[in-house]
Write a protein that holds these residues in place. Structure first.
Motif, PDB file in Angstrom:
ATOM      1  N   TYR A 168      -4.343   4.374   4.756  1.00 46.20           N
ATOM      2  CA  TYR A 168      -4.309   3.692   3.464  1.00 46.20           C
ATOM      3  C   TYR A 168      -5.701   3.460   2.872  1.00 46.20           C
ATOM      4  O   TYR A 168      -5.830   2.813   1.840  1.00 46.20           O
ATOM      5  N   ASN A 169      -6.722   3.991   3.539  1.00 45.46           N
ATOM      6  CA  ASN A 169      -8.103   3.904   3.058  1.00 45.46           C
ATOM      7  C   ASN A 169      -8.478   2.454   2.736  1.00 45.46           C
ATOM      8  O   ASN A 169      -8.902   2.128   1.635  1.00 45.46           O
ATOM      9  N   THR A 170      -8.282   1.604   3.713  1.00 42.91           N
ATOM     10  CA  THR A 170      -8.574   0.183   3.561  1.00 42.91           C
ATOM     11  C   THR A 170      -9.243  -0.311   4.828  1.00 42.91           C
ATOM     12  O   THR A 170      -9.803   0.492   5.575  1.00 42.91           O
TER      13      THR A 170
ATOM     14  N   ILE B 282      -9.027  -3.093   8.332  1.00 45.69           N
ATOM     15  CA  ILE B 282      -8.145  -3.932   9.143  1.00 45.69           C
ATOM     16  C   ILE B 282      -8.219  -5.368   8.642  1.00 45.69           C
ATOM     17  O   ILE B 282      -7.197  -6.061   8.590  1.00 45.69           O
ATOM     18  N   ASP B 283      -9.401  -5.805   8.243  1.00 44.64           N
ATOM     19  CA  ASP B 283      -9.540  -7.168   7.711  1.00 44.64           C
ATOM     20  C   ASP B 283      -8.602  -7.401   6.531  1.00 44.64           C
ATOM     21  O   ASP B 283      -7.983  -8.454   6.421  1.00 44.64           O
ATOM     22  N   TYR B 284      -8.490  -6.418   5.648  1.00 44.39           N
ATOM     23  CA  TYR B 284      -7.570  -6.546   4.511  1.00 44.39           C
ATOM     24  C   TYR B 284      -6.121  -6.557   5.009  1.00 44.39           C
ATOM     25  O   TYR B 284      -5.322  -7.387   4.578  1.00 44.39           O
ATOM     26  N   LEU B 285      -5.792  -5.642   5.901  1.00 42.55           N
ATOM     27  CA  LEU B 285      -4.413  -5.547   6.384  1.00 42.55           C
ATOM     28  C   LEU B 285      -3.924  -6.845   7.013  1.00 42.55           C
ATOM     29  O   LEU B 285      -2.776  -7.233   6.812  1.00 42.55           O
ATOM     30  N   VAL B 286      -4.800  -7.519   7.756  1.00 41.41           N
ATOM     31  CA  VAL B 286      -4.370  -8.742   8.454  1.00 41.41           C
ATOM     32  C   VAL B 286      -4.632 -10.013   7.657  1.00 41.41           C
ATOM     33  O   VAL B 286      -4.323 -11.109   8.110  1.00 41.41           O
ATOM     34  N   GLY B 287      -5.209  -9.878   6.464  1.00 42.35           N
ATOM     35  CA  GLY B 287      -5.383 -11.034   5.587  1.00 42.35           C
ATOM     36  C   GLY B 287      -6.697 -11.774   5.713  1.00 42.35           C
ATOM     37  O   GLY B 287      -6.839 -12.864   5.162  1.00 42.35           O
ATOM     38  N   SER B 288      -7.680 -11.205   6.412  1.00 41.48           N
ATOM     39  CA  SER B 288      -8.979 -11.869   6.535  1.00 41.48           C
ATOM     40  C   SER B 288      -9.787 -11.794   5.246  1.00 41.48           C
ATOM     41  O   SER B 288     -10.639 -12.643   5.004  1.00 41.48           O
TER      42      SER B 288
ATOM     43  N   LEU C 233       0.824  -1.208   0.000  1.00 40.43           N
ATOM     44  CA  LEU C 233       0.000   0.000   0.000  1.00 40.43           C
ATOM     45  C   LEU C 233       0.862   1.264   0.000  1.00 40.43           C
ATOM     46  O   LEU C 233       0.553   2.230  -0.698  1.00 40.43           O
ATOM     47  N   ARG C 234       1.943   1.227   0.762  1.00 42.69           N
ATOM     48  CA  ARG C 234       2.843   2.391   0.786  1.00 42.69           C
ATOM     49  C   ARG C 234       3.478   2.600  -0.578  1.00 42.69           C
ATOM     50  O   ARG C 234       3.522   3.725  -1.094  1.00 42.69           O
ATOM     51  N   LYS C 235       3.943   1.526  -1.188  1.00 44.53           N
ATOM     52  CA  LYS C 235       4.579   1.635  -2.508  1.00 44.53           C
ATOM     53  C   LYS C 235       3.576   2.073  -3.574  1.00 44.53           C
ATOM     54  O   LYS C 235       3.932   2.818  -4.484  1.00 44.53           O
TER      55      LYS C 235
ATOM     56  N   LEU D 131       7.472  -2.704  11.323  1.00 41.62           N
ATOM     57  CA  LEU D 131       6.217  -3.353  10.941  1.00 41.62           C
ATOM     58  C   LEU D 131       6.356  -4.030   9.582  1.00 41.62           C
ATOM     59  O   LEU D 131       5.897  -5.158   9.391  1.00 41.62           O
ATOM     60  N   GLU D 132       6.978  -3.338   8.643  1.00 44.03           N
ATOM     61  CA  GLU D 132       7.136  -3.878   7.293  1.00 44.03           C
ATOM     62  C   GLU D 132       8.077  -5.082   7.252  1.00 44.03           C
ATOM     63  O   GLU D 132       7.986  -5.903   6.350  1.00 44.03           O
TER      64      GLU D 132
END
Length: 80
Positions: free
Chosen positions: A55-57, A59-65, A11-13, A36-37
Motif C-alpha cells: 500500500y506504499n505506506t 507501519i506507523d500509519y497502519l497501526v495508528g501511530s 487503502l484497499r478501497k 484482518l479487515e
C-alpha cells in the motif's frame, strides 16, 4: 473496528480492488485479509511489512501511530 483494520480496508478501497485481488497480488489468502479487515486476526511483523510495501505506506500509519499515510523521508530533508 481497530485502526489497523480500518486503514487497510480504506487503502484497499482507495486502490479500487477487491479483497481477492489484493490477496492474490500480495500472495496472501483473501480469507486472511478479510479476517484482518474485520479484526478477527492480527498480522505478524512480516505481514505488516508486506502491507506497508503493497500500500506504499508505513507501519506507523497502519497501526495508528501517525495520521499521514506517507512517511517523511528524513534523508531527503537532511540533504537540503
Amino acid at each position: 473496528m481497530s485502526v489497523l483494520s480500518e486503514r487497510i480496508t480504506l487503502l484497499r478501497k482507495e486502490k479500487g480492488i477487491s479483497v481477492k485481488q489484493a490477496g492474490f497480488e500480495m500472495g496472501l489468502d483473501y480469507k486472511y485479509l478479510l479476517a484482518l479487515e474485520s479484526c478477527e486476526k492480527k498480522p505478524e511483523l512480516d505481514e505488516l511489512e508486506l502491507l506497508e510495501s503493497y500500500y506504499n505506506t508505513t507501519i506507523d500509519y497502519l497501526v495508528g501511530s501517525v495520521d499521514e499515510p506517507q512517511a517523511i523521508n528524513m534523508k531527503v530533508i537532511n540533504q537540503r
